[in-house]
Design a protein around this motif. Sequence first.
Motif, PDB file in Angstrom:
ATOM      1  N   ALA A 267      43.459  36.515  42.698  1.00 49.39           N
ATOM      2  CA  ALA A 267      42.394  37.059  43.541  1.00 49.39           C
ATOM      3  C   ALA A 267      42.831  38.350  44.207  1.00 49.39           C
ATOM      4  O   ALA A 267      42.051  39.316  44.298  1.00 49.39           O
ATOM      5  CB  ALA A 267      41.980  36.023  44.584  1.00 49.39           C
ATOM      6  N   LEU A 270      42.986  41.160  41.459  1.00 49.62           N
ATOM      7  CA  LEU A 270      41.656  41.600  41.030  1.00 49.62           C
ATOM      8  C   LEU A 270      40.952  42.395  42.120  1.00 49.62           C
ATOM      9  O   LEU A 270      40.239  43.363  41.834  1.00 49.62           O
ATOM     10  CB  LEU A 270      40.814  40.388  40.637  1.00 49.62           C
ATOM     11  CG  LEU A 270      41.251  39.644  39.374  1.00 49.62           C
ATOM     12  CD1 LEU A 270      40.365  38.414  39.157  1.00 49.62           C
ATOM     13  CD2 LEU A 270      41.205  40.544  38.154  1.00 49.62           C
ATOM     14  N   ALA A 271      41.147  41.996  43.377  1.00 52.22           N
ATOM     15  CA  ALA A 271      40.501  42.708  44.482  1.00 52.22           C
ATOM     16  C   ALA A 271      41.040  44.128  44.617  1.00 52.22           C
ATOM     17  O   ALA A 271      40.322  45.025  45.091  1.00 52.22           O
ATOM     18  CB  ALA A 271      40.703  41.941  45.782  1.00 52.22           C
ATOM     19  N   HIS A 302      31.580  39.475  36.639  1.00 55.65           N
ATOM     20  CA  HIS A 302      32.954  39.555  37.142  1.00 55.65           C
ATOM     21  C   HIS A 302      32.961  39.485  38.679  1.00 55.65           C
ATOM     22  O   HIS A 302      33.792  38.783  39.275  1.00 55.65           O
ATOM     23  CB  HIS A 302      33.610  40.855  36.666  1.00 55.65           C
ATOM     24  CG  HIS A 302      35.025  41.016  37.085  1.00 55.65           C
ATOM     25  ND1 HIS A 302      36.088  40.544  36.342  1.00 55.65           N
ATOM     26  CD2 HIS A 302      35.579  41.590  38.187  1.00 55.65           C
ATOM     27  CE1 HIS A 302      37.225  40.818  36.960  1.00 55.65           C
ATOM     28  NE2 HIS A 302      36.942  41.464  38.082  1.00 55.65           N
ATOM     29  N   ASP A 303      32.047  40.216  39.306  1.00 56.92           N
ATOM     30  CA  ASP A 303      31.974  40.175  40.769  1.00 56.92           C
ATOM     31  C   ASP A 303      31.646  38.774  41.265  1.00 56.92           C
ATOM     32  O   ASP A 303      32.188  38.312  42.278  1.00 56.92           O
ATOM     33  CB  ASP A 303      30.919  41.174  41.271  1.00 56.92           C
ATOM     34  CG  ASP A 303      31.348  42.617  41.063  1.00 56.92           C
ATOM     35  OD1 ASP A 303      32.551  42.847  40.837  1.00 56.92           O
ATOM     36  OD2 ASP A 303      30.475  43.503  41.113  1.00 56.92           O
ATOM     37  N   LEU A 306      34.786  36.691  40.853  1.00 56.41           N
ATOM     38  CA  LEU A 306      35.805  37.074  41.822  1.00 56.41           C
ATOM     39  C   LEU A 306      35.457  36.529  43.205  1.00 56.41           C
ATOM     40  O   LEU A 306      36.334  36.051  43.931  1.00 56.41           O
ATOM     41  CB  LEU A 306      35.952  38.600  41.878  1.00 56.41           C
ATOM     42  CG  LEU A 306      36.953  39.157  42.886  1.00 56.41           C
ATOM     43  CD1 LEU A 306      38.344  38.554  42.698  1.00 56.41           C
ATOM     44  CD2 LEU A 306      37.008  40.684  42.796  1.00 56.41           C
ATOM     45  N   GLU A 310      37.783  34.090  45.307  1.00 53.75           N
ATOM     46  CA  GLU A 310      38.236  34.415  46.649  1.00 53.75           C
ATOM     47  C   GLU A 310      37.859  33.323  47.647  1.00 53.75           C
ATOM     48  O   GLU A 310      38.593  33.065  48.608  1.00 53.75           O
ATOM     49  CB  GLU A 310      37.661  35.757  47.079  1.00 53.75           C
ATOM     50  CG  GLU A 310      38.281  36.938  46.340  1.00 53.75           C
ATOM     51  CD  GLU A 310      37.621  38.268  46.675  1.00 53.75           C
ATOM     52  OE1 GLU A 310      38.273  39.298  46.565  1.00 53.75           O
ATOM     53  OE2 GLU A 310      36.427  38.245  47.079  1.00 53.75           O
TER      54      GLU A 310
END
Length: 316
Positions: A267, A270-271, A302-303, A306, A310
């Motif tokens: 996480a 990726l962030a 993807h968002d 994610l 998270e």
Amino acid sequence: MFQSYDGLCGIGELAERAGVTVKTVRFYSDNGLLPEASRSAGGHRRYGPDSLERLRMIRSLRTMDLPVPTVRRILDEDDTAGRAGGALEDAVAGQLRTLGSQLRALRWREAALRSVQESPAAERAGRLRLIGTVAAPPSTAPLARFWRGWLPPRMPAGAVTAFLEVAVPQPPDDPEPGQVLAFAGLCAMVTGPCDGDEPTQPHAHRTAGARASAVLYAGLAEAYDLAGIEMRQDRGPGPGDALDGFVDAYASARNTADTPDFRRALAQRLAADPRIDRYWELTAELVSPPGGRPEPTPGTAHDWLLAALESQSVPR
């Protein structure tokens, strides 16, 4: 049957009966499409009783914009087999493809002109420059080149093709003005100069080799599909098969286990990765029904994933 002593007719009579000019008949004869039966003592062309029907056939084929060599092949096949067959079918299919491409180009140009017409006066010049860089019908080659440079090197060809199928949106055959602008914006984005030295390739996507890259992107494609189903049903980001597949794609590519620690680290990575949100925003405008609900894209999926990751990966 022609009403003459020998059953033949001259070039003028044949032209009149077929509704064409003498010059047209002479052209077809000179190019071997319309054989003469004989010549008169004065050297004038004489045509047999089958010439009228053959001439009408030639005229019909030429009306479809078929070139002379193609017409000759069709007539030769008709002479040999007694009917027009494969040559005619191939010619008609080819003309339909050509006509379809021309119609798509016209529809695209119409939508482009409407986008200029409907824009505020102050924006028309800029909008015209933007859409003027896109051919009609448009090509997705610039988008494909962008993603080929973005993907890890030496990825298997099959994996690259599968990724391009989902990452490169196809322009609609009958676009709305907004879709023309969206596609032109995509092309401008991928062909324009990059800002800064930061690569667009996400750090989390950099794997040890081509095989690991193929594993990663195949797993991500499945996870994006599952997330798209959730998004179409208005479900917020959360645990489930989509998130598990998303994490498993990264874990499998790194040959590691899916653990809470791995999820927390993933996480964070990726962030921090560079983003190309504008690409996916324009893609959504292009593939979604005008005025309708936005379709999920790999970027929005993807968002969603994610955000789900998270929400589970609260730091210790």
